[in-house]
Design an enzyme around this catalytic site. Structure first.
Site, PDB file in Angstrom:
ATOM      1  CB  SER A   1      47.813  52.517  45.807  1.00  0.00           C
ATOM      2  OG  SER A   1      46.523  52.885  45.379  1.00  0.00           O
TER       3      SER A   1
ATOM      4  CG  HIS B   1      46.674  48.838  48.301  1.00  0.00           C
ATOM      5  ND1 HIS B   1      46.491  48.133  49.469  1.00  0.00           N
ATOM      6  CD2 HIS B   1      45.745  49.827  48.310  1.00  0.00           C
ATOM      7  CE1 HIS B   1      45.504  48.681  50.168  1.00  0.00           C
ATOM      8  NE2 HIS B   1      45.027  49.712  49.475  1.00  0.00           N
TER       9      HIS B   1
ATOM     10  CG  ASP C   1      45.967  53.246  51.492  1.00  0.00           C
ATOM     11  OD1 ASP C   1      46.608  54.110  50.857  1.00  0.00           O
ATOM     12  OD2 ASP C   1      45.009  52.615  51.019  1.00  0.00           O
ATOM     13  N   GLY C   2      47.758  56.150  52.745  1.00  0.00           N
ATOM     14  CA  GLY C   2      47.338  57.535  52.645  1.00  0.00           C
ATOM     15  C   GLY C   2      48.425  58.512  53.046  1.00  0.00           C
ATOM     16  N   GLY C   3      48.914  59.282  52.079  1.00  0.00           N
ATOM     17  CA  GLY C   3      49.900  60.309  52.380  1.00  0.00           C
ATOM     18  C   GLY C   3      51.272  59.777  52.737  1.00  0.00           C
TER      19      GLY C   3
ATOM     20  CG  HIS D   1      41.497  48.839  50.788  1.00  0.00           C
ATOM     21  ND1 HIS D   1      42.011  50.127  50.870  1.00  0.00           N
ATOM     22  CD2 HIS D   1      40.540  48.760  51.742  1.00  0.00           C
ATOM     23  CE1 HIS D   1      41.384  50.777  51.817  1.00  0.00           C
ATOM     24  NE2 HIS D   1      40.486  49.984  52.366  1.00  0.00           N
TER      25      HIS D   1
ATOM     26  N   GLY E   1      50.829  55.436  46.522  1.00  0.00           N
ATOM     27  CA  GLY E   1      50.254  55.587  45.192  1.00  0.00           C
ATOM     28  C   GLY E   1      50.847  56.770  44.479  1.00  0.00           C
TER      29      GLY E   1
ATOM     30  CG  MET F   1      41.777  53.541  55.922  1.00  0.00           C
ATOM     31  SD  MET F   1      42.620  53.140  54.358  1.00  0.00           S
ATOM     32  CE  MET F   1      42.486  54.689  53.446  1.00  0.00           C
TER      33      MET F   1
ATOM     34  CG  MET G   1      37.445  53.029  45.990  1.00  0.00           C
ATOM     35  SD  MET G   1      38.120  54.694  46.083  1.00  0.00           S
ATOM     36  CE  MET G   1      38.414  55.031  44.350  1.00  0.00           C
TER      37      MET G   1
ATOM     38  CG  MET H   1      38.114  51.469  50.477  1.00  0.00           C
ATOM     39  SD  MET H   1      39.026  52.979  50.092  1.00  0.00           S
ATOM     40  CE  MET H   1      39.821  52.468  48.564  1.00  0.00           C
TER      41      MET H   1
ATOM     42  CG  ASP I   1      42.813  51.577  46.930  1.00  0.00           C
ATOM     43  OD1 ASP I   1      42.686  51.106  48.078  1.00  0.00           O
ATOM     44  OD2 ASP I   1      43.774  52.280  46.589  1.00  0.00           O
TER      45      ASP I   1
ATOM     46  N   GLY J   1      43.030  59.687  46.081  1.00  0.00           N
ATOM     47  CA  GLY J   1      44.482  59.647  46.171  1.00  0.00           C
ATOM     48  C   GLY J   1      45.045  61.043  46.365  1.00  0.00           C
ATOM     49  N   GLY J   2      46.305  61.108  46.790  1.00  0.00           N
ATOM     50  CA  GLY J   2      47.004  62.388  46.877  1.00  0.00           C
ATOM     51  C   GLY J   2      46.674  63.224  48.093  1.00  0.00           C
TER      52      GLY J   2
END
Length: 231
Positions: free
Chosen positions: A10, A35, A183-185, A68, A205, A139, A39, A70, A37, A146-147
């Site tokens: 990402s 990826h 996606d995420g963490g 993606h 990411g 998700m 937004m 969003m 994103d 991010g993060g």
């Protein structure tokens, strides 16, 4: 049906001034997908990139573009991102009243289609559109930043999605895979756990961008998952 492990990078937290060079770096490091994103500041709090940036990046790399969305009213953006070079467009189930129609539009554009589910959205919402799907994105954080830390109850949700997809494939006797992305963490600890639960595409990411050696990091992730498969 077993599907191949894929690593998606990402660009959400990348330095956009050096975006092209950073993408070349992760491409050389061995990622499978990029990826992207998108937004809009409404569906999620932040604003990121648009089709113009995606089109510019398309000229710089042959990587698979995993777009993606969003955004609210994703229907209005499908054509623009198809034209910009998307290979797959994932829309949020929460962002449209007409998910079947929206996925049909994507498929008619001759690219792959995916559905993303926020942490609080149950897997059952995709039950009646599986025939249109190439990918389900679970998700594992609340989208927009991010993060963030991995939400562990999502492991059960990943497994529920895997069981639903496997049952659909058996029932319909289809060979078309429906991949599961998270996606995420995602990092060294959570990547093997998400894979074991049923995900095969891991979006990373911050974990990659903060690594001193992205190639060694990605290699280690693949090795850790390979070890977990044999346990």
């Amino acid at each position: 049906m077993e599907t191949k492990l894929k690593i998606a990078a990402s660009i959400l937290n990348y330095d956009f001034y050096n975006l092209s060079s950073q993408i070349k770096q992760v491409e050389a490091a061995g990622i499978d997908l990029l990826h992207l994103d998108i937004m809009d500041g409404n569906f999620v709090p932040n604003i990121s990139i648009g089709p113009g940036v995606v089109s510019s990046l398309r000229k710089k790399t042959g990587l698979f573009f995993d777009v993606h969305l969003m955004v609210q009213k994703p229907e209005s953006l499908i054509e623009k991102f198809v034209e910009s070079g998307a290979d797959l467009i994932t829309v949020h189930a929460e962002a449209t009243c007409h998910l079947d129609r929206l996925l049909s539009i994507i498929k008619e554009s001759k690219i792959k289609a995916g559905v993303a589910l926020n942490p609080s959205t149950p897997v059952c919402v995709i039950e009646n559109v599986l025939h249109l799907l190439d990918l389900v994105l679970i998700m594992t954080v609340n989208p927009g930043f991010g993060g963030q830390k991995f939400i562990y109850p999502m492991l059960r949700k990943i497994n529920n999605a895997k069981n639903m997809i496997d049952n659909y494939i058996r029932r319909e006797k289809t060979r078309k895979p429906i991949e599961i992305q998270v996606d995420g963490g995602i990092g060294e600890k959570t990547a093997p756990e998400a894979f074991k639960a049923g995900a095969n595409i891991l979006v990373m990411g911050t974990a990659i961008s903060k690594s001193n050696d992205p190639e060694a990091f990605i290699k280690k992730i693949r090795e850790n998952i390979s070890k977990a498969k044999t346990v």
